[in-house]
Motif scaffolding. Structure first.
Motif, PDB file in Angstrom:
ATOM      1  N   ILE A  20     -27.118 -22.665  -3.160  1.00  0.00           N
ATOM      2  CA  ILE A  20     -25.856 -22.644  -2.430  1.00  0.00           C
ATOM      3  C   ILE A  20     -25.675 -21.277  -1.785  1.00  0.00           C
ATOM      4  CG2 ILE A  20     -23.350 -22.962  -2.585  1.00  0.00           C
ATOM      5  CD1 ILE A  20     -24.805 -25.431  -3.471  1.00  0.00           C
ATOM      6  N   GLY A  21     -25.427 -21.246  -0.488  1.00  0.00           N
ATOM      7  CA  GLY A  21     -25.117 -19.950   0.116  1.00  0.00           C
ATOM      8  C   GLY A  21     -25.648 -19.769   1.510  1.00  0.00           C
ATOM      9  N   GLU A  22     -25.929 -18.518   1.824  1.00  0.00           N
ATOM     10  CA  GLU A  22     -26.191 -18.140   3.203  1.00  0.00           C
ATOM     11  C   GLU A  22     -27.568 -18.576   3.704  1.00  0.00           C
ATOM     12  OE1 GLU A  22     -27.704 -14.654   0.727  1.00  0.00           O
ATOM     13  OE2 GLU A  22     -26.200 -16.215   0.619  1.00  0.00           O
ATOM     14  N   ILE A  23     -27.583 -19.037   4.924  1.00  0.00           N
ATOM     15  CA  ILE A  23     -28.818 -19.215   5.682  1.00  0.00           C
ATOM     16  C   ILE A  23     -28.591 -18.424   6.963  1.00  0.00           C
ATOM     17  CG2 ILE A  23     -27.940 -21.442   6.515  1.00  0.00           C
ATOM     18  CD1 ILE A  23     -30.775 -22.332   6.993  1.00  0.00           C
ATOM     19  N   LEU A  24     -29.476 -17.501   7.277  1.00  0.00           N
ATOM     20  CA  LEU A  24     -29.236 -16.574   8.384  1.00  0.00           C
ATOM     21  C   LEU A  24     -30.544 -16.040   8.934  1.00  0.00           C
ATOM     22  CD1 LEU A  24     -29.771 -13.807   6.657  1.00  0.00           C
ATOM     23  CD2 LEU A  24     -27.385 -14.085   6.029  1.00  0.00           C
ATOM     24  N   VAL A  25     -30.422 -15.301  10.015  1.00  0.00           N
ATOM     25  CA  VAL A  25     -31.589 -14.701  10.660  1.00  0.00           C
ATOM     26  C   VAL A  25     -31.734 -13.260  10.200  1.00  0.00           C
ATOM     27  CG1 VAL A  25     -32.585 -13.990  12.859  1.00  0.00           C
ATOM     28  CG2 VAL A  25     -31.430 -16.202  12.680  1.00  0.00           C
ATOM     29  N   ILE A  65     -30.949 -27.082  -0.079  1.00  0.00           N
ATOM     30  CA  ILE A  65     -30.029 -25.988   0.156  1.00  0.00           C
ATOM     31  C   ILE A  65     -28.779 -26.521   0.838  1.00  0.00           C
ATOM     32  CG2 ILE A  65     -31.312 -25.351   2.241  1.00  0.00           C
ATOM     33  CD1 ILE A  65     -30.077 -22.517   1.887  1.00  0.00           C
ATOM     34  N   ALA A  66     -27.629 -26.026   0.381  1.00  0.00           N
ATOM     35  CA  ALA A  66     -26.356 -26.312   1.033  1.00  0.00           C
ATOM     36  C   ALA A  66     -25.870 -25.029   1.681  1.00  0.00           C
ATOM     37  CB  ALA A  66     -25.332 -26.813   0.016  1.00  0.00           C
ATOM     38  N   SER A  67     -25.644 -25.082   2.994  1.00  0.00           N
ATOM     39  CA  SER A  67     -25.253 -23.887   3.719  1.00  0.00           C
ATOM     40  C   SER A  67     -24.565 -24.291   5.013  1.00  0.00           C
ATOM     41  CB  SER A  67     -26.479 -23.011   4.007  1.00  0.00           C
ATOM     42  OG  SER A  67     -26.098 -21.752   4.504  1.00  0.00           O
ATOM     43  N   ALA A  68     -24.182 -23.292   5.823  1.00  0.00           N
ATOM     44  CA  ALA A  68     -23.524 -23.552   7.101  1.00  0.00           C
ATOM     45  C   ALA A  68     -24.123 -22.646   8.174  1.00  0.00           C
ATOM     46  CB  ALA A  68     -22.017 -23.314   6.990  1.00  0.00           C
ATOM     47  N   VAL A  69     -24.385 -23.223   9.339  1.00  0.00           N
ATOM     48  CA  VAL A  69     -24.903 -22.476  10.491  1.00  0.00           C
ATOM     49  C   VAL A  69     -24.072 -22.821  11.717  1.00  0.00           C
ATOM     50  CG1 VAL A  69     -27.255 -22.411   9.587  1.00  0.00           C
ATOM     51  CG2 VAL A  69     -26.574 -24.270  11.131  1.00  0.00           C
ATOM     52  N   GLY A  70     -24.186 -22.000  12.737  1.00  0.00           N
ATOM     53  CA  GLY A  70     -23.529 -22.299  13.999  1.00  0.00           C
ATOM     54  C   GLY A  70     -24.295 -23.347  14.778  1.00  0.00           C
ATOM     55  N   ASP A  71     -23.597 -24.019  15.677  1.00  0.00           N
ATOM     56  CA  ASP A  71     -24.250 -24.993  16.556  1.00  0.00           C
ATOM     57  C   ASP A  71     -24.808 -24.239  17.755  1.00  0.00           C
ATOM     58  OD1 ASP A  71     -25.131 -27.262  17.749  1.00  0.00           O
ATOM     59  OD2 ASP A  71     -23.154 -28.049  18.277  1.00  0.00           O
ATOM     60  N   TYR A 121     -20.118 -18.462   5.685  1.00  0.00           N
ATOM     61  CA  TYR A 121     -19.088 -18.629   4.651  1.00  0.00           C
ATOM     62  C   TYR A 121     -18.126 -19.785   4.936  1.00  0.00           C
ATOM     63  CZ  TYR A 121     -16.176 -15.681   7.764  1.00  0.00           C
ATOM     64  OH  TYR A 121     -15.488 -15.148   8.828  1.00  0.00           O
ATOM     65  N   HIS A 122     -18.485 -20.627   5.897  1.00  0.00           N
ATOM     66  CA  HIS A 122     -17.656 -21.792   6.214  1.00  0.00           C
ATOM     67  C   HIS A 122     -18.250 -23.076   5.642  1.00  0.00           C
ATOM     68  CE1 HIS A 122     -14.699 -19.793   8.766  1.00  0.00           C
ATOM     69  NE2 HIS A 122     -15.693 -19.020   9.155  1.00  0.00           N
ATOM     70  N   LEU A 123     -18.803 -22.971   4.448  1.00  0.00           N
ATOM     71  CA  LEU A 123     -19.373 -24.127   3.756  1.00  0.00           C
ATOM     72  C   LEU A 123     -18.266 -24.870   3.002  1.00  0.00           C
ATOM     73  CD1 LEU A 123     -21.901 -25.731   2.734  1.00  0.00           C
ATOM     74  CD2 LEU A 123     -21.941 -24.140   0.801  1.00  0.00           C
ATOM     75  N   ASP A 124     -18.099 -26.153   3.298  1.00  0.00           N
ATOM     76  CA  ASP A 124     -17.053 -26.969   2.672  1.00  0.00           C
ATOM     77  C   ASP A 124     -17.625 -27.829   1.553  1.00  0.00           C
ATOM     78  OD1 ASP A 124     -14.900 -26.097   4.232  1.00  0.00           O
ATOM     79  OD2 ASP A 124     -15.397 -27.503   5.842  1.00  0.00           O
ATOM     80  N   PRO A 145     -21.666 -16.585  -0.813  1.00  0.00           N
ATOM     81  CA  PRO A 145     -20.675 -17.649  -0.679  1.00  0.00           C
ATOM     82  C   PRO A 145     -19.386 -17.409  -1.459  1.00  0.00           C
ATOM     83  CG  PRO A 145     -22.447 -18.361  -2.113  1.00  0.00           C
ATOM     84  CD  PRO A 145     -22.882 -17.061  -1.508  1.00  0.00           C
ATOM     85  N   ILE A 146     -19.397 -16.530  -2.453  1.00  0.00           N
ATOM     86  CA  ILE A 146     -18.152 -16.270  -3.190  1.00  0.00           C
ATOM     87  C   ILE A 146     -17.379 -15.090  -2.602  1.00  0.00           C
ATOM     88  CG2 ILE A 146     -19.021 -17.264  -5.337  1.00  0.00           C
ATOM     89  CD1 ILE A 146     -19.417 -14.388  -6.383  1.00  0.00           C
ATOM     90  N   SER A 147     -17.943 -14.429  -1.586  1.00  0.00           N
ATOM     91  CA  SER A 147     -17.293 -13.232  -1.050  1.00  0.00           C
ATOM     92  C   SER A 147     -16.165 -13.549  -0.078  1.00  0.00           C
ATOM     93  CB  SER A 147     -18.330 -12.335  -0.364  1.00  0.00           C
ATOM     94  OG  SER A 147     -18.889 -12.990   0.760  1.00  0.00           O
ATOM     95  N   LYS A 148     -16.139 -14.782   0.458  1.00  0.00           N
ATOM     96  CA  LYS A 148     -15.095 -15.165   1.408  1.00  0.00           C
ATOM     97  C   LYS A 148     -14.746 -16.638   1.253  1.00  0.00           C
ATOM     98  CE  LYS A 148     -15.983 -11.828   5.149  1.00  0.00           C
ATOM     99  NZ  LYS A 148     -16.115 -11.671   6.622  1.00  0.00           N
ATOM    100  N   LYS A 149     -13.514 -16.969   1.595  1.00  0.00           N
ATOM    101  CA  LYS A 149     -13.112 -18.374   1.649  1.00  0.00           C
ATOM    102  C   LYS A 149     -13.438 -18.913   3.036  1.00  0.00           C
ATOM    103  CE  LYS A 149      -9.287 -17.581  -1.552  1.00  0.00           C
ATOM    104  NZ  LYS A 149      -7.809 -17.565  -1.725  1.00  0.00           N
ATOM    105  N   PRO A 150     -13.751 -20.205   3.178  1.00  0.00           N
ATOM    106  CA  PRO A 150     -13.608 -21.277   2.192  1.00  0.00           C
ATOM    107  C   PRO A 150     -14.800 -21.480   1.255  1.00  0.00           C
ATOM    108  CG  PRO A 150     -14.233 -22.215   4.298  1.00  0.00           C
ATOM    109  CD  PRO A 150     -14.048 -20.731   4.533  1.00  0.00           C
ATOM    110  N   SER A 151     -15.941 -20.808   1.500  1.00  0.00           N
ATOM    111  CA  SER A 151     -17.109 -21.074   0.649  1.00  0.00           C
ATOM    112  C   SER A 151     -16.869 -20.650  -0.804  1.00  0.00           C
ATOM    113  CB  SER A 151     -18.356 -20.387   1.213  1.00  0.00           C
ATOM    114  OG  SER A 151     -18.181 -19.002   1.334  1.00  0.00           O
ATOM    115  N   ARG A 152     -15.992 -19.680  -1.038  1.00  0.00           N
ATOM    116  CA  ARG A 152     -15.682 -19.304  -2.421  1.00  0.00           C
ATOM    117  C   ARG A 152     -15.066 -20.482  -3.167  1.00  0.00           C
ATOM    118  NH1 ARG A 152     -11.593 -14.520  -3.233  1.00  0.00           N
ATOM    119  NH2 ARG A 152     -13.357 -13.399  -2.334  1.00  0.00           N
ATOM    120  N   LEU A 153     -14.140 -21.186  -2.530  1.00  0.00           N
ATOM    121  CA  LEU A 153     -13.523 -22.355  -3.150  1.00  0.00           C
ATOM    122  C   LEU A 153     -14.556 -23.447  -3.401  1.00  0.00           C
ATOM    123  CD1 LEU A 153     -10.255 -22.499  -1.007  1.00  0.00           C
ATOM    124  CD2 LEU A 153     -10.606 -21.378  -3.222  1.00  0.00           C
TER     125      LEU A 153
END
Length: 318
Positions: A20-25, A65-71, A121-124, A145-153
């Motif tokens: 759970i968490g970040e996927i990034l470049v 993996i559960a994460s969030a990326v931009g379109d 950090y916009h993982l729902d 993912p715990i450093s910011k909401k909503p992914s912390r929730l």
């Protein structure tokens, strides 16, 4: 308590590990550069939980993996990378924010990062993520993912659900003040959730950021006092120190050829997870973690073309 010479008994579930968490470049300097003096950068797939999912798949266990990326183009670059590794991307949520990115110095010691965060950090939390969690043996998360909401929730709900369903909970306490909201006490929040965790793997830098400077042994005691069951502290060139609260052991590094340290901790996690899933004892899995980390250190970038775990075992006589 986890006994070093025993195996972890997992329930029979379809997936081995959900990260759970970040996927990034990761944009890594082309040359060794301690303060970003370098003019050229190379683009790499990045994000600690994503690195672990990729590594584990290559080592021979099932991962999601559960994460969030931009379109956007960078988001597609990341999801395509996962698809090439034969990882199901249905839990990668596309959001209306830019894909997150980190600038990193190429380093033989500790890489220096600069963070540019939006989408990660916009993982729902939703019913699909809940189903993936309950079908997994291990859930792994980091500080991102715990450093910011909503992914912390989202993570808070995941921890609650994981405890109900006997999912092994593992946490990488990679605290960095720059990823938290200004004015928020990230350290105290991290300390407040450690008691919900089964296994934690801080680096010595992580421990110092959370507790201040102290001996490695005392740092481990502080984690144990907060309620975690097994502490694995990675010490870079000095190896790793592990304690279950009753016994403490130290293992030496297996690395001899160091090209780039980016992702070495993720590689250790991956070897350790793959080991316990494949039925090795905790002590044997720790050796496999060191072997995978040593292999990765020979290459640039957080994720490399790892062989299967059994080949790592042969390469390092484990």
């Amino acid at each position: 308590m986890f006994n070093f010479n025993e195996k972890i008994d997992f329930k029979d579930k379809e997936n081995d590990i959900l990260t759970i968490g970040e996927i990034l470049v990761d944009m890594i300097t082309a040359d060794y550069s301690e303060d970003f003096e370098c003019d050229s950068y190379n683009k790499f797939f990045g994000g600690s939980p994503a690195n672990i999912a990729m590594n584990c798949k290559r080592l021979g266990i099932n991962s999601l993996i559960a994460s969030a990326v931009g379109d956007d183009g960078l988001g597609r670059f990341l999801t395509n990378h996962l698809k090439k590794a034969d990882i199901n991307t249905e839990f990668i949520q596309k959001v209306d924010y830019s894909t997150s990115m980190v600038l990193v110095t190429k380093s033989k010691t500790s890489p220096v990062p600069i963070f540019y965060r939006e989408a990660d950090y916009h993982l729902d939390y939703n019913k699909y993520l809940e189903k993936a969690l309950n079908n997994s043996k291990i859930v792994h998360f980091s500080c991102w993912p715990i450093s910011k909401k909503p992914s912390r929730l989202t993570v808070e709900k995941i921890l609650e659900e994981a405890r109900k369903n006997e999912v092994l909970i593992c946490f990488d306490p990679n605290y960095h003040p720059m990823i938290w909201e200004k004015g928020e006490d990230g350290i105290e929040y991290i300390k407040s959730i450690i008691g919900q965790v089964d296994i934690i793997k801080p680096s010595e830098d992580d421990a110092e950021r959370l507790f201040g400077r102290d001996s490695h042994e005392n740092q481990i005691k502080k984690f144990l006092k907060l309620g975690v069951k097994l502490v694995i502290m990675t010490l870079g060139a000095e190896g790793v120190l592990i304690s279950n609260g009753n016994e403490t052991i130290k293992l030496d590094t297996l690395a001899k050829d160091i090209v780039d340290t980016t992702g070495a901790g993720d590689a250790f996690w991956s070897g350790f997870y793959s080991g316990i899933i494949k039925g090795y004892s905790i002590r044997e899995a720790l050796d496999l973690g060191l072997g995978v980390s040593a292999y990765k250190l020979k290459f640039t970038g957080a994720v490399v073309e790892l062989p299967v775990l059994e080949e790592i075992k042969k390469l390092y006589n484990l």
